[in-house]
Every structure is written in structure tokens, then in C-alpha cells.
Motif scaffolding. Structure first.
Motif, short mmCIF file in Angstrom:
data_model
loop_
_atom_site.label_atom_id
_atom_site.label_comp_id
_atom_site.label_asym_id
_atom_site.label_seq_id
_atom_site.Cartn_x
_atom_site.Cartn_y
_atom_site.Cartn_z
N UNK A 28 -3.84 -0.34 7.93
CA UNK A 28 -2.66 -0.07 7.11
C UNK A 28 -2.34 -1.28 6.24
N UNK A 29 -1.93 -0.99 5.02
CA UNK A 29 -1.55 -2.06 4.11
C UNK A 29 -0.08 -2.39 4.18
N UNK A 30 0.36 -2.78 5.37
CA UNK A 30 1.76 -3.12 5.57
C UNK A 30 2.55 -1.92 6.06
N UNK A 47 0.85 -1.19 0.00
CA UNK A 47 0.00 0.00 0.00
C UNK A 47 0.88 1.24 0.00
N UNK A 59 -2.45 -10.93 5.66
CA UNK A 59 -2.14 -10.14 6.85
C UNK A 59 -2.68 -8.72 6.64
N UNK A 60 -1.90 -7.88 5.90
CA UNK A 60 -2.36 -6.49 5.80
C UNK A 60 -3.58 -6.37 4.91
N UNK A 99 6.33 -2.49 8.06
CA UNK A 99 7.72 -2.95 8.07
C UNK A 99 8.68 -1.82 8.41
N UNK A 108 -3.84 -5.90 1.52
CA UNK A 108 -3.81 -5.16 0.25
C UNK A 108 -3.69 -6.12 -0.94
N UNK A 113 3.82 -9.66 3.42
CA UNK A 113 3.61 -9.95 4.85
C UNK A 113 3.81 -11.42 5.23
N UNK A 127 -1.80 -3.06 11.35
CA UNK A 127 -0.92 -2.91 10.20
C UNK A 127 -0.88 -4.16 9.34
N UNK A 128 -1.51 -5.21 9.83
CA UNK A 128 -1.52 -6.46 9.09
C UNK A 128 -1.01 -7.62 9.90
#
Lengths: 741, 149
Positions: free
Chosen positions: A237-239, A190, B94-95, A241, B97, B132, A500-501
Motif C-alpha cells: 500500500x502507498x500509505x 497513492x 516508507x510506503x 494513515x 509511492x 510518511x 503499508x509503508x
């Protein structure tokens, strides 16, 4: 219980920042610097303003001159007078459609007087180098010193240089090697995005930020506002890290919403995200390691020089350094250890955090050097490590962990997804002794790896390599949670952290259900806005499960003893359990199996086995995915990922050039959980989010060296590098270097 | 240009710029389950079905969908809940998207090769990147879905 957000995500119903629309909302596109270093001689916006649908074109003259940052506030909202990296924001176009805004942004005509640029840390640190900032020490929160060397963002060190030099001087065997790593992007799918509105002085933002309460403070500082006038709204949130902890484009969007009187939306194109956000620091790390004739380490000196890019404001620690470099010897007992980390300002994209910041780079260097030392001293790599893993104190040299530099719950990297556990004495090793966790973890990895061996293609060389990483648990973060009856009869747990995932919201449900003795599906977990709860430092540093576990225990106690249906709010962290028994260290030992084609140098990573030191796992599948996802990220760092910087520009400007691993690329993954670890909080949990991504690259490089006799000291390990380091055609067999370990 | 096609079973008509991309058109029609990530047809997050074929809607000119049957994740979720259930039960995400694209790709695989082996699943889903999970649970979800049919 499966993930609470699972159905919405899989069915396409989950709404992320890019999916939001507000009434009257306008769209933003950016004009970015075309040169790495230059004076802005003029900006002509005539052409851009003429594009149909354009509401306004804004430059530094239109927005606040205050800069922003996570700690050091050195990042301008729009470049003022000077640009300091290719890709820096110079102008912002606001229009009725994204298409019009982008078309107009390309028509903003910026005239630059180019200045000499420094493009690497080494260039920047030369005494006569051009200055990236005239007075870097003058920024609020600066770590740079007026009398310090030129272009230094930060210098940090642990241990005694003198003692390390003395120890190296009397070592029987010594290696002195320099390793390097390249810049990499966090690779969240994302892109960074922001929606902002201003209504009667109240700013509301929906953005890809994992630390909403800190973002609120950072915005307030930059814009000179009362934090109470800013609300950061909940959104998944799409990731992350590590890449989504900064204000990024939020201060700009807040200003544009104020200037236009409309809500505005900015979603970065992925090329912008790859080239102009806050990727990982490239590093050059010299390791000098010496041992006695029995392979006992006497001293290690590590000096890392990192490219910090044009701004330091994307790093959260007060010293704007990376704890993963300073703590890189945590796994071992080194009598005289010295680590230092120098971060330079350069005219390149500013650098931020990425999953266990600094640790993957440093572990690649240290764990490669230990293999080289083993070879020099005639020991096998496992034997050398076995002899030197930290002893019964539970932590080794510099086992101080994130925040040891006075930052509190500072750093970040990736998600939580911790696990936890009560010592149950049933560790695979059968001893259950907390003090030998490093050795138990290493032995578990070696034993499991030996139990089965992957098939090697005919004619290819096989090698296996090991690497170990240890990380101290972070200080318990100050956080908060609110429990209230939900309309449907369930219990609603309101949390300050975005999902956040990692599954953090599901872990909250798991923990609360366990505390209250109910089923997890009786718990509804929701992130609330920054107006809803006292405080939280955000997602990061593998701390979410730790912090939330403690807050949840307290909230559950309050919930059980409450009168009536009043909601309860509990905070955790400030006076949490101490570390009376020493810091809680988590170990991860990995064994990589590789096959190398001697004709082409192609490396195939056949398997990564991860042995992970755990306590009580809260959510086994979420925990496993942290390990798997981390190992795959470590593989990408080791073999694939490179932003290909040259001439001050990121050339890998798309995912077709910046390659992250696909399903087809990933090695076989195996995991062994080394149970029985001592954790933190009543739930006895240990962090897991930033372990398995760290040692993998070194394990792979060590395996390639075992297979071929060739040592690759600069990541990523590509076929080309291996090919050119192999002896000539047929040379391997002729020289008898083929090894099958 | 005017374009009309069937979106998730219902006819739609839109007047779009000649170069408008399918991802923007379907998202503009409210189907925001289709995500745009890389924008260059590499990551697979924007995968939709045009007919039975999975396409990267970030590269697909919307006008080329004239008369076609287009399916996004929302429509597949309605028509084929077992597909979503497999991803939920196996936690193939996971996230989230990449997840709609993974789901749409899995639907395409089921049409093209319903008895796909593990190796064939890996080949087919290789165009759908995930940062992820490490992919183990996604592969398990696709496997479970194929087995459930």
C-alpha cells in the motif's frame, strides 16, 4: 538490516494496485453526484454508451441493493433513489480504456430534484433539520436509535456528567472554551484503487486496503457470498494513515466484474480521493476545566460535536465513534472527568479514521484549554501539567484505550512501527519507575527543549508551547503467521498484513531473527492472500508490532521444536498476556518553538521536540520515522491542512489547495526517547505510530499564544487568523505583551 | 500523433492521442516505476527526466518529448545504482509511492548542483512530497548520494 522492500521501491520495481494489469481487463470511471442532497429523478446514459470503447454503463438498478460498511452497513454501492453528498457514486462506466471510461462518465446525464441539505453537525442536530437518512437505525449494525435525536450517527460518553458538574461548581479557577478543527485528508499519496476479477464464482481483488481479512467479511456480507469464495490478494500500500480500512469501491468493482465478465480496474483521480472518500471528522469541542487554588484539577467536562458526513460505514467501531475523543484525558488524573462525543449525519463527504482517530482534534482542545487554565490560575503551563499528570497507576482519567467501548481490537489510524522494550532502568530521568512515565516524559521534553533554542528572525516574536498526549496500548490483536523453509535456504515468514509503508514486514524479520538468534537477512517476509492464513484484523491502532511480536514468539518456539521441514503456523493475541499491572500507557510530550512576524501574522514553526515514552525499540530507524512523520503530520494539521468545505462541497480538490508539508516546510525535529517503559509481550514493545502526530497542533497554538498573547482556537493556525487577532500596528510593543519564554 | 524519443537509453515510438500525457505513455510502455498521485504537478511522484530537466510527467504532453532523452527511475537505477543504494541505506522511504520521484529529482540535482548544501537540497526536493517519513531520511539519502559521487 535495512528495509526488505527498500531496493524494489527505490528502483521503481514495486508493484502497487495501480500498476497491475490482468488479461482482458476493463477500466472503470465514476459519475458522481453534483448536489449535496437530492432525489434522482432520472439518469440518461445514452451519450455515455455512444462513446467508443464503452462496454457498459451501470446504475443502482444493475447492482445489489445491499449496502456495505466496516461496522454499520449504510453505504450504497451506487446511489439508489437519493444522493446524500456531493461526490457520491451515481453511475459507473466500464470501457476498454480509462480515457474512454472517464469521457463517458462525464456524459452520464443525471437529473436531480434537490432536497434541503444539512451541511454541518450543528445544522444536522437541530430538531427541525432535514433527515439525511429516513431510518438510520434500520441499517445492519446501526448505532442510531429509533427514538434518538435526528441525524445522530453515534453518541458515546465516559465518566459522570453529574460529578463533573459538581466539581466544576466548586473550582477556584475555571475556563470554558470552545475549539474547532476542519476536515483534513489522510494525504496518502497513492489514490484508492481496486482491481477485481470474477472467475467461476471466485472473486479475487487487489486493492488499497489494510485489513484484507475484514474486507473479505465485509464483501461477503454485502454481496451475500461465502467468504471462502473471496480472495484478497497481497499488494503493498502507498500509505494509509487510517484512510484505507474500508471496502470503498471494492464491492462496486466486484459487481462490475461479475456484470461484464471481465476483470475491472478503478484508480481514483486524486481529486476524487480528496473530495469523495473518507477524510477526518471536523470537530467543535467545548472544554470546561476547573482547578483549585493550587492548580490541582477538580473536574473537566469535554463535549465534542463531530461532522460524520453522509455515511457511518467508514468507521470500524461498533458504536461508530472515535476513541480519541473519549480518551482525551488519559494523561491526567482528573477526579471528576466527563467526556462525550456526538457524531452527526450530514450531507457532506462521509468521514473515516485518520491516524489516532479523534485524538488530534481533542488534544488540540484539551491542551489549549489547560494553557488557558494555567493562565487563569497564575501557573505556568508546565507547572499545571506537572501537578496533574496521572500518578503511579500509570494511567489517568479514561485511560481505557482503543477498544474500551467493547470493540475489541477495533479502531485504527495508522501503522504499527511499534517499538518495545525491557525495563532497563536506564531512563533518561534515571528513575526507571514505570508509574511516573508521564512526568518523566514531560520533564525530558522540557529539559531537552531548554538545552538549545532555535534562532529567531530579527523583529519576530518568539514563543514556546507544550502539549502532552497519552494513549493506552490496544488489546493484543488475534493474528497469525506461518513459517516455512524458503527455496534459497532462508526462512520464509508469511504474514496476513500488507506493508503499508511503516516497515512492518522488516520489523517481523527483526523480531523473528532475534527469537531464532539468526541474522535478519536470513528471513524473507511476504504477505499472503486471505486464503493463506487464519485471520488478522489488519493494520491499525498502532497494533501491528504488538500482535506480530506475540505470534512470532510462538511461531519461533514451534519452529525450533518442529520435526522435519514442515511449515508451522502460529496464532497470537486471543489469550495473550493480560494487563495485570494495569493498562500500558504511552506518553508523548512535545515542545513547539515558533516565531511570529508581528507585521503579517506569519507563523514559522522553528522546531518540534518530541519526548516519547518507549520500551525496547525493535527497529530504531523505522521507529524514528514514525515519530518524525507523525510530528510533521501534526504540524500540517496545526498550520496547513484544510479541505475548505463550503456549501456541501470540498473545494480543496487538488494538492495545490490541500497543502501537506513539503521538505521545505518542515520544522527542525528533535526527539528524546524516554527509555525504560513497561511494554507488552515477551518483546516488551510499546506502540509508537499514533503518538507524535497528536499533541503537535496544540503545542504550536500554545506557542503562538505565548509569543503574541493571542489565542487561536480554530485550526489551522494561519497567518491571516494570527494577523487579525493581533492588536493594531505597534500594539504589541505598546501594550507590553511581547513575551520571551 | 506519432512520437518517438529515447526512453532509458533505448529508442521508442508510439502512436498516441494528441493530448496524451507522458506519465501514461511511459507507464504504458511498462515503466510503472513512475507513479501518478496528485495529477496536477504538485506532488512530484511522477517526476522523470526530459534531457537533464526534472518534469512532472502528469502535466507533460507526450508529443513534446519528440526527439528527447527521457529517463525514468528504472533507467536511472540501472545506470546509477549508487543513487538507489543511498535511498536504501538511509531508508529514504516508507510506503514507496513518492520514492521514484524523489530518486529522479535527486539525479537531476546531482547534474545541476552536485555540491548542493542542505538548504539547497531542501529547496530542490521541495517539489517532491512525502506523507510518511517526515523527510529526514530522504534528505539524508540525497546528501549521501551527492557525497558518494
Amino acid at each position: 538490516m535495512s528495509r526488505s522492500d527498500g531496493w524494489a521501491k527505490a528502483a521503481g520495481d514495486a508493484r502497487y494496485v495501480a500498476d497491475l494489469a490482468l488479461p482482458g481487463m476493463l477500466h472503470v470511471a465514476l459519475t458522481r453526484s453534483a448536489v449535496p442532497h437530492g432525489r434522482i429523478a432520472g439518469i440518461d446514459t445514452t451519450g455515455a454508451r455512444a462513446v467508443e470503447g464503452v462496454t457498459g454503463v451501470f446504475t443502482a438498478a444493475d447492482v445489489t441493493s445491499a449496502s456495505y460498511g466496516r461496522s454499520v452497513r449504510d453505504v450504497p454501492i451506487l446511489a439508489r433513489d437519493k444522493v446524500r453528498f456531493t461526490g457520491e457514486r451515481v453511475a459507473a462506466v466500464v470501457a476498454t480504456s480509462r480515457r474512454a471510461a472517464e469521457e463517458a462518465a462525464a456524459l452520464v446525464d443525471v437529473e436531480y430534484e434537490e432536497l434541503p441539505a444539512v451541511l454541518s453537525a450543528d445544522e444536522a442536530l437541530a430538531p427541525s433539520a432535514p433527515a439525511v437518512h429516513d431510518q438510520p437505525w434500520a441499517y445492519p449494525g446501526a448505532a442510531a436509535q429509533p427514538d434518538g435525536p435526528r441525524n445522530v450517527q453515534s453518541v458515546a460518553a465516559h465518566g459522570s456528567r453529574t460529578a463533573a458538574e459538581e466539581a466544576l461548581g466548586r473550582a477556584e479557577y475555571i475556563v470554558d472554551r470552545t475549539y474547532s478543527t476542519v476536515s483534513g485528508h489522510q494525504g496518502y499519496l497513492e489514490p484508492q484503487a481496486c482491481v477485481a476479477s470474477v472467475d467461476r464464482g471466485q472473486i479475487r481483488v487487489w486493492t488499497t486496503n489494510k485489513s484484507p481479512y475484514r474486507l473479505r467479511s465485509q464483501l461477503a456480507e454485502c454481496l451475500g457470498l461465502d467468504p471462502a469464495s473471496i480472495v484478497v490478494e497481497p499488494v503493498p500500500l502507498g500509505g494509509d494513515f487510517g484512510g484505507k480500512g474500508s471496502p470503498m469501491d471494492v464491492p462496486l468493482c466486484a459487481e462490475l466484474a461479475r456484470l461484464t465478465g471481465h476483470p475491472v480496474k478503478l484508480v481514483l483521480r486524486y481529486a476524487e480521493d480528496l473530495t469523495a472518500t473518507n477524510p477526518r471528522h471536523p470537530a467543535r469541542i467545548r472544554v470546561r476545566a476547573g482547578c483549585d487554588r493550587h492548580g490541582k484539577l477538580l473536574g473537566i467536562a469535554v463535549r465534542a460535536v463531530l461532522n460524520g458526513g453522509a455515511y457511518a460505514g467508514f468507521k470500524p467501531l461498533p458504536n461508530v465513534n472515535l476513541h480519541g475523543v473519549l480518551d482525551c484525558l488519559t494523561a491526567y488524573h482528573v477526579p471528576a472527568a466527563f467526556t462525550e462525543s456526538v457524531i452527526a449525519y450530514t450531507n457532506t463527504v462521509p468521514r473515516g479514521h485518520m491516524r489516532s482517530p479523534g485524538a488530534p482534534q481533542a488534544a488540540f482542545a484539551v491542551e489549549s484549554a489547560l494553557d488557558e487554565l494555567a493562565q487563569a490560575s497564575g501557573l505556568d503551563p508546565a507547572g499545571l501539567r506537572r501537578r496533574n499528570l496521572a500518578g503511579s497507576t500509570g494511567g489517568g482519567s479514561h485511560g481505557t484505550g482503543p477498544g474500551s467501548d467493547g470493540s475489541g481490537p477495533g479502531s485504527d489510524g495508522t501503522g504499527p512501527g511499534s517499538d518495545g522494550s525491557g525495563p532497563d532502568g536506564t531512563g533518561q530521568d534515571g528513575t526507571g519507575q514505570a508509574g511516573d512515565r508521564g512526568e518523566q516524559t514531560l520533564e525530558a521534553a522540557l529539559r531537552e527543549a531548554a538545552a538549545s533554542r532555535p534562532a529567531v528572525p530579527r523583529g519576530w516574536l518568539h514563543g514556546s508551547g507544550i502539549a502532552v498526549y497519552a494513549r493506552a496500548a490496544p488489546a493484543l490483536p488475534v493474528t497469525s503467521v506461518r513459517l516455512a523453509p524458503a527455496a534459497d535456504g532462508r526462512i520464509r515468514a508469511e504474514v496476513p498484513i500488507p506493508e503499508t509503508g511503516t516497515g512492518s514486514h522488516t520489523v517481523v524479520a527483526n523480531r523473528l531473527a532475534a527469537e531464532l538468534g539468526i541474522s535478519a537477512d536470513r528471513v524473507e517476509v511476504a504477505q499472503v492472500s486471505t486464503a493463506g492464513l487464519p485471520f488478522d484484523p489488519g493494520v491499525g491502532a498502532s497494533r501491528v508490532t504488538l500482535g506480530m511480536s506475540e505470534a512470532i514468539s510462538r511461531a519461533a518456539r514451534a519452529w525450533r521444536s518442529r520435526a522435519g521441514d514442515e511449515p508451522v503456523v502460529a496464532e497470537g493475541g486471543a489469550d495473550g498476556p493480560g494487563e495485570a499491572d494495569g493498562p500500558v500507557i504511552s506518553y508523548c510530550a512535545q515542545v513547539a518553538q515558533v516565531a511570529v512576524d508581528p507585521g503579517t501574522g506569519q507563523v514559522r514553526v522553528l522546531e518540534i521536540l518530541s519526548a516519547v515514552d518507549v520500551g525496547q525499540v525493535v527497529n530504531p530507524l523505522a521507529h524514528q520515522m514514525q515519530i518524525d512523520g507523525g510530528a510533521v503530520m501534526g504540524y500540517g494539521f496545526g498550520c496547513l491542512e484544510d479541505l475548505a468545505e463550503d456549501g456541501g462541497q470540498v473545494w480543496a480538490a487538488s494538492m495545490s489547495e490541500f497543502k501537506i508539508p513539503s521538505m521545505k516546510d518542515v520544522p527542525a525535529l528533535r526527539t528524546v526517547l524516554v527509555t525504560g517503559g513497561r511494554g507488552l509481550t515477551e518483546a516488551n514493545v510499546k506502540p509508537v505510530g499514533e503518538l507524535s502526530n497528536v499533541p503537535a497542533a496544540a503545542a504550536i497554538a500554545n506557542a503562538v499564544a505565548a509569543a503574541t498573547g493571542c489565542r487561536i482556537r480554530d485550526l489551522p493556525v494561519t497567518a491571516e487568523k494570527v494577523y487579525w487577532s493581533l492588536p493594531g500596528p505597534g500594539g504589541l510593543e505598546a501594550s507590553g505583551q511581547e513575551q520571551h519564554r | 500523433v506519432k512520437v518517438s524519443f529515447t526512453l532509458n537509453g533505448a529508442p521508442v515510438a508510439a502512436d498516441v492521442a494528441a493530448g496524451a500525457l507522458l506519465v501514461d505513455v511511459v507507464r504504458g510502455l511498462g515503466m510503472t516505476g513512475t507513479k501518478e498521485a496528485c495529477g496536477v504537478g504538485v506532488c512530484g511522484a511522477c517526476t522523470v527526466l526530459v534531457g537533464d530537466l526534472p518534469v512532472s510527467s502528469c502535466l507533460y504532453v507526450a508529443a513534446c518529448a519528440e526527439g528527447a532523452e527521457v529517463w525514468t527511475v528504472e533507467g536511472l537505477a540501472r545506470e546509477e545504482p549508487a543513487l538507489i543504494r543511498a535511498f536504501v541505506e538511509q531508508e529514504g522511504m516508507q510506503c514507496g509511492i513518492c520514492t521514484p520521484g524523489q530518486v529522479v529529482a535527486a539525479a537531476a540535482l546531482a547534474r545541476e548542483n552536485p555540491a548542493a548544501t542542505d538548504e539547497e537540497i531542501r529547496d530542490f526536493q521541495a517539489g517532491n512530497l512525502c506523507r510518511c517519513t517526515g523527510y529526514q531520511t530522504i534528505a539524508a539519502a540525497v546528501r549521501a548520494y551527492l557525497a558518494s559521487r
